[in-house]
Design a protein around this motif. Structure first.
Motif, PDB file in Angstrom:
ATOM      1  N   MET A   1      85.188  15.333  70.300  1.00  0.00           N
ATOM      2  CA  MET A   1      85.133  16.585  69.580  1.00  0.00           C
ATOM      3  C   MET A   1      85.939  17.617  70.349  1.00  0.00           C
ATOM      4  O   MET A   1      85.830  17.737  71.567  1.00  0.00           O
ATOM      5  N   ALA A   2      86.749  18.382  69.637  1.00  0.00           N
ATOM      6  CA  ALA A   2      87.600  19.391  70.259  1.00  0.00           C
ATOM      7  C   ALA A   2      86.764  20.608  70.654  1.00  0.00           C
ATOM      8  O   ALA A   2      85.801  20.960  69.976  1.00  0.00           O
ATOM      9  N   PRO A   3      87.110  21.249  71.766  1.00  0.00           N
ATOM     10  CA  PRO A   3      86.369  22.451  72.171  1.00  0.00           C
ATOM     11  C   PRO A   3      86.588  23.581  71.167  1.00  0.00           C
ATOM     12  O   PRO A   3      87.598  23.660  70.495  1.00  0.00           O
ATOM     13  N   PHE A   4      85.589  24.463  71.096  1.00  0.00           N
ATOM     14  CA  PHE A   4      85.632  25.602  70.174  1.00  0.00           C
ATOM     15  C   PHE A   4      86.726  26.568  70.608  1.00  0.00           C
ATOM     16  O   PHE A   4      86.769  27.001  71.757  1.00  0.00           O
ATOM     17  N   ALA A   5      87.610  26.905  69.664  1.00  0.00           N
ATOM     18  CA  ALA A   5      88.746  27.743  70.019  1.00  0.00           C
ATOM     19  C   ALA A   5      88.595  29.176  69.517  1.00  0.00           C
ATOM     20  O   ALA A   5      89.431  30.019  69.803  1.00  0.00           O
ATOM     21  N   GLY A   6      87.523  29.493  68.772  1.00  0.00           N
ATOM     22  CA  GLY A   6      87.330  30.827  68.206  1.00  0.00           C
ATOM     23  C   GLY A   6      86.689  31.786  69.183  1.00  0.00           C
ATOM     24  O   GLY A   6      86.473  31.486  70.357  1.00  0.00           O
ATOM     25  N   VAL A   7      86.378  32.976  68.685  1.00  0.00           N
ATOM     26  CA  VAL A   7      85.737  34.016  69.487  1.00  0.00           C
ATOM     27  C   VAL A   7      84.225  33.811  69.424  1.00  0.00           C
ATOM     28  O   VAL A   7      83.645  33.636  68.359  1.00  0.00           O
ATOM     29  N   ASP A   8      83.578  33.847  70.584  1.00  0.00           N
ATOM     30  CA  ASP A   8      82.127  33.705  70.637  1.00  0.00           C
ATOM     31  C   ASP A   8      81.490  35.040  70.284  1.00  0.00           C
ATOM     32  O   ASP A   8      81.652  36.024  71.003  1.00  0.00           O
ATOM     33  N   LYS A   9      80.773  35.090  69.167  1.00  0.00           N
ATOM     34  CA  LYS A   9      80.177  36.342  68.683  1.00  0.00           C
ATOM     35  C   LYS A   9      78.700  36.472  69.040  1.00  0.00           C
ATOM     36  O   LYS A   9      78.042  37.399  68.608  1.00  0.00           O
ATOM     37  N   ARG A  10      78.180  35.542  69.805  1.00  0.00           N
ATOM     38  CA  ARG A  10      76.762  35.615  70.154  1.00  0.00           C
ATOM     39  C   ARG A  10      76.494  36.743  71.141  1.00  0.00           C
ATOM     40  O   ARG A  10      77.309  37.021  72.017  1.00  0.00           O
ATOM     41  N   SER A  11      75.329  37.395  71.003  1.00  0.00           N
ATOM     42  CA  SER A  11      74.997  38.538  71.853  1.00  0.00           C
ATOM     43  C   SER A  11      74.344  38.127  73.156  1.00  0.00           C
ATOM     44  O   SER A  11      74.249  38.919  74.077  1.00  0.00           O
ATOM     45  N   GLY A  12      73.840  36.924  73.223  1.00  0.00           N
ATOM     46  CA  GLY A  12      73.134  36.487  74.419  1.00  0.00           C
ATOM     47  C   GLY A  12      71.627  36.611  74.284  1.00  0.00           C
ATOM     48  O   GLY A  12      70.880  36.059  75.068  1.00  0.00           O
ATOM     49  N   GLN A  13      71.157  37.341  73.282  1.00  0.00           N
ATOM     50  CA  GLN A  13      69.724  37.464  73.038  1.00  0.00           C
ATOM     51  C   GLN A  13      69.306  36.444  71.989  1.00  0.00           C
ATOM     52  O   GLN A  13      70.022  36.216  71.016  1.00  0.00           O
ATOM     53  N   ASP A  14      68.139  35.859  72.192  1.00  0.00           N
ATOM     54  CA  ASP A  14      67.617  34.905  71.224  1.00  0.00           C
ATOM     55  C   ASP A  14      66.968  35.686  70.087  1.00  0.00           C
ATOM     56  O   ASP A  14      65.987  36.394  70.294  1.00  0.00           O
ATOM     57  N   ARG A  15      67.501  35.590  68.895  1.00  0.00           N
ATOM     58  CA  ARG A  15      66.983  36.341  67.751  1.00  0.00           C
ATOM     59  C   ARG A  15      65.581  35.902  67.362  1.00  0.00           C
ATOM     60  O   ARG A  15      64.834  36.627  66.750  1.00  0.00           O
ATOM     61  N   ARG A  16      65.201  34.691  67.743  1.00  0.00           N
ATOM     62  CA  ARG A  16      63.872  34.197  67.399  1.00  0.00           C
ATOM     63  C   ARG A  16      62.794  34.813  68.272  1.00  0.00           C
ATOM     64  O   ARG A  16      61.623  34.710  67.979  1.00  0.00           O
ATOM     65  N   GLY A  17      63.167  35.469  69.343  1.00  0.00           N
ATOM     66  CA  GLY A  17      62.195  36.086  70.234  1.00  0.00           C
ATOM     67  C   GLY A  17      61.551  37.324  69.651  1.00  0.00           C
ATOM     68  O   GLY A  17      60.487  37.751  70.072  1.00  0.00           O
ATOM     69  N   ARG A  18      62.183  37.922  68.636  1.00  0.00           N
ATOM     70  CA  ARG A  18      61.636  39.126  68.000  1.00  0.00           C
ATOM     71  C   ARG A  18      60.418  38.735  67.165  1.00  0.00           C
ATOM     72  O   ARG A  18      60.479  37.838  66.340  1.00  0.00           O
TER      73      ARG A  18
END
Length: 154
Positions: free
Chosen positions: A1-18
């Motif tokens: 599988m090729a590595p992801f070449a796009g921009v990582d848009k994740r914030s670093g916070q787990d949204r499920r923690g809310r």
């Protein structure tokens, strides 16, 4: 599988923690969280931002029957009856407004607890929220029918 070449848009916070839904979706009818997907989430109190319309109808029926019961109780007491429930008798002695407020408040609080514990009740006890609301509605409905009967004979 090729590595992801796009921009990582994740914030670093787990949204499920809310634990609670955002305010902007809490009171709308277009929320996204309808149910629980994970078994471990069913163990606690889970907040949704979208409920089925039949749940709203069930809640409204129970609350309206509770208010009707309180109003008919006050009419019967004005005609010479007495309140048999010692807790409600205590609040009735503080005036009809206090009686109505406490009666409605206790019912609304009970319904809120049932709705908040919806998933836990289904998982642990195999009870559906709709079934419990039907039991509440049947109870208040039978009390209201009894009060109408008492009004008709006096």
């Amino acid at each position: 599988m090729a590595p992801f070449a796009g921009v990582d848009k994740r914030s670093g916070q787990d949204r499920r923690g809310r634990q609670r839904p955002r305010f902007n979706t809490t009171f709308s009818f277009n929320g996204m969280r309808i149910g629980v997907r994970r078994a471990e989430d069913r163990q606690g109190v889970v907040a949704f931002d979208h409920y089925h319309p039949s749940l709203f109808v069930g809640i409204m029926v129970v609350l309206c029957l509770s208010l009707l019961d309180a109003q008919l109780t006050l009419i019967l007491i004005a005609r010479g009856a007495r309140e048999l429930n010692p807790v409600m008798q205590y609040y009735l002695s503080h005036g009809p407004e206090v009686f109505l407020l406490v009666k409605y408040g206790l019912t609304a609080f009970s319904v809120l607890i049932i709705v908040l514990l919806k998933e836990s009740l289904i998982t642990r006890y195999r009870l559906s929220t709709g079934m419990l609301l039907h039991v509440f509605a049947a109870f208040f409905g039978s009390v209201v029918i009894w009060e109408f009967y008492l009004l008709s004979v006096h």
